[in-house]
Design a protein around this motif. Structure first.
Motif, short mmCIF file in Angstrom:
data_model
loop_
_atom_site.label_atom_id
_atom_site.label_comp_id
_atom_site.label_asym_id
_atom_site.label_seq_id
_atom_site.Cartn_x
_atom_site.Cartn_y
_atom_site.Cartn_z
N THR A 242 45.14 19.89 55.93
CA THR A 242 45.39 21.22 56.48
C THR A 242 45.68 21.20 57.99
O THR A 242 45.90 22.26 58.58
CB THR A 242 44.16 22.14 56.27
N SER A 264 51.08 32.08 52.69
CA SER A 264 49.98 31.91 53.66
C SER A 264 49.87 33.15 54.52
O SER A 264 50.55 34.16 54.28
CB SER A 264 50.26 30.69 54.54
N CYS A 276 46.13 23.82 48.99
CA CYS A 276 45.92 25.26 49.18
C CYS A 276 44.74 25.79 48.37
O CYS A 276 44.36 25.23 47.36
CB CYS A 276 47.19 26.04 48.79
#
Ligand SMILES: Cc1cc2nc3c(=O)[nH]c(=O)nc-3n(C[C@H](O)[C@H](O)[C@H](O)COP(=O)(O)OP(=O)(O)OC[C@H]3O[C@@H](n4cnc5c(N)ncnc54)[C@H](O)[C@@H]3O)c2cc1C
Ligand code: FES
Lengths: 409, 104
Positions: A242, A264, A276
């Motif tokens: 991330t 997002s 995710c």
């Protein structure tokens, strides 16, 4: 539409998304950026039987010819290092800057690192084809392999290592293997099969220390036991990748947080696959992150549709499989949603546990058996779960009642 | 070469189901559609050579038991990830309660 569709991460999810964009007849530029040197490839074979062959080969998702035919530009061996959201550009590690109209982050996950001193060159992790080749070189008759962590990847590797004649010890700190997501009844069968195949499984004892002296790895357990190995493979889970998203200021919540359409906190940036977390409709929007191959495929395709404006919500039921020796395990749904189970025997030792919620909804099904014995019924269970059906427990438990008949009801 | 081979009796397969048939060192899958027609394809998935007969038939789709790859068993068309190579199909006829396939 100058920037087109840019995908960061050329794995299962990114690769599928790129292909899907073309299948959807998108005409603009499609660019797929990955930091590995290979074509997008399938990871599941890396821990399975394919590992046991003399020269494991990459199972590519698309050949160079197909990427060329579909005008998908694949930039490999290069990392995306920064997103400029205002300018709609991504900077790569080679200094180049790529524009985008819509961006998909499919950066996947990476092995969780064992937070301990003493690790060295003979303490390895498995995620990539390069990792797999390095491990394969050690899987030789009599070589001692310590597997730290009794999860899927470790256990599949244990099976492959046994097939090649290595001496295998699995070290699991929890009271049993596969604590996360697998019912005890099924974990026990997998445990017993490994033991019958000659794997030493040590559960319920944490690691006190590890010492890699450059030749071998000595692992000392809290209880005092020592395991000496020529190679230690660490498989203690994975963490989402991330960093790129976080630095760009996107919301992170156990992964890049996306909505039901995989968007997002920036409407032009999507995220999908292992990296995710998303709301799972079938459980009332519970936020989850999955590390599963079919999910990466499905979300890659869904992200592609939504990057083109489809506005379609994710609706799939999680599904996972694992192969060890001749046994296959398949799980549909998340079993922790259930409060009771019903067992259905399918013959040949194969069986399925159906997990029911308090209100009677079928929320998950976990099956194990030889070959593909559980496949059909798990697939039917998956559809029942998707419909939030409340089948009668007696019907689920009886071999005389076809699951397909419950689906029609 | 293009002989008709008896694969099974019509009653051996339920409607909307599939059965494995091995012949001459090869393996096939024989299907009975929901509207009671018979079809035949190669028996192994084009992804990882898994027997399709362990899979699920829904309408005119056979779904591979291993990773859910899908094919239209009437045409052999691969229907999405992870399968991309079509299945070979074979002519089928029903004669006096027998299902015959022509293996070319
Ligand atoms: C050994 C192994 C066995 C598995 N077995 C199974 C199984 O049996 N069943 C199952 O359901 N699932 C299995 N999985 C899980 C499955 O493979 C993953 O869920 C799937 O690969 C996720 O796809 P992804 O595209 O989201 O991520 P990945 O496949 O991890 O791809 C992400 C890619 O992005 C690249 N990347 C990351 N950041 C950047 C950046 N900044 N710039 C450029 N590139 C970047 C990464 O290097 C990687 O190549 C297995 C995984 C492993 C490792
Ligand atoms: S073997 Fe059929 S989909 Fe993989």
């Amino acid at each position: 539409m100058a920037g087109g569709m840019l995908i960061i991460g050329a794995g299962e999810c990114g690769g599928r998304a790129a292909l899907a964009l073309r299948d959807l007849d998108y005409q603009g530029p499609v660019t797929l950026v990955g930091d590995e040197p290979h074509l997008p490839y399938e990871r599941p074979p890396l821990s399975k039987d394919a590992m046991a062959s003399d020269a494991p080969e990459i199972k590519a998702i698309a050949s160079d010819a197909i990427l060329a035919e579909k005008s998908i530009r694949h930039i490999h061996s290069v990392q995306a290092v920064a997103i400029d959201r205002a300018a709609h550009t991504v900077r790569l590690s080679d200094g180049s800057v790529l524009p985008y109209d819509k961006l998909l982050l499919a950066t996947g996950s990476t092995p969780r690192k064992l937070p301990m001193p003493g690790l060295g060159a003979h303490c390895v992790y498995l995620r990539t084809f390069a990792d797999a080749l390095a491990i394969r070189a050690h899987l030789t008759p009599g070589n001692r392999i310590a597997i730290i962590g009794g999860g899927f990847i470790g256990l599949e590797l244990a099976a492959a290592a046994r097939k090649l004649g290595a001496a295998v010890t699995v070290i699991e700190a929890q009271p049993r293997i596969l604590m996360r997501g697998v019912p005890a009844e099924i974990a026990e069968i997998i445990h017993d099969t490994h033991v019958a195949e000659g794997v030493d499984i040590l559960c319920g004892d944490g690691i006190a220390s590890i010492a890699d002296d450059g030749r071998q790895v000595r692992t000392t357990l809290a209880g005092g036991r020592e395991i000496v190995a020529d190679l230690a493979i660490i498989g203690i889970g994975a963490v989402p990748v991330t960093g790129l998203a976080a630095e760009a200021g996107l919301t992170i919540d156990n992964g890049i947080a996306v909505d039901a359409e995989l968007r997002s906190s920036d409407p032009d940036i999507f995220a999908a696959g292992d990296c995710c977390s998303f709301p799972l409709a079938v459980y009332g929007g519970r936020r989850v992150r999955l590390e599963a191959w079919r999910n990466a495929q499905e979300q890659g395709a869904l992200a592609a549709r939504n990057m083109l404006g489809a506005g379609e919500a994710h609706a799939a039921v999680p599904w996972f499989w694992s192969d060890q020796y001749g046994l296959s395990l398949q799980i549909a749904g998340l079993s922790d949603e259930g409060s009771s189970t019903v067992r259905r025997d399918l013959g040949d030792g194969a069986f399925i546990l159906f997990h029911l919620a308090e209100d009677g909804r079928l929320v998950a099904a976990s099956g194990i058996g030889p070959g593909n014995a559980v496949a059909r019924d798990i697939r039917l269970a998956e559809m029942l779960i998707g419909k939030q059906a409340k089948p009668a427990p007696e019907a689920l438990g009886s071999q005389d009642v076809k699951l397909k008949s419950l689906l029609a009801a | 070469m293009s002989d008709w081979v008896e694969a099974c009796a019509t009653g051996d397969i339920d409607e909307e189901d599939v059965m494995r048939f091995d012949h001459g060192g090869r393996t096939f899958a024989i299907y009975r559609s929901p509207d009671d027609e018979f079809f035949a394809t190669d028996g192994l998935c084009t992804h990882e050579k898994v027997h399709l007969a362990d899979g699920l038939v829904m309408d005119d789709i056979i779904e591979c038991p291993k990773h859910n790859g899908r094919f239209n068993y009437k045409t052999g068309d691969a229907r999405g990830a992870p399968v991309c190579v079509n299945l070979k199909t074979y002519p089928v006829k029903v004669d006096a309660g027998k299902v015959l396939i022509r293996i070319g």
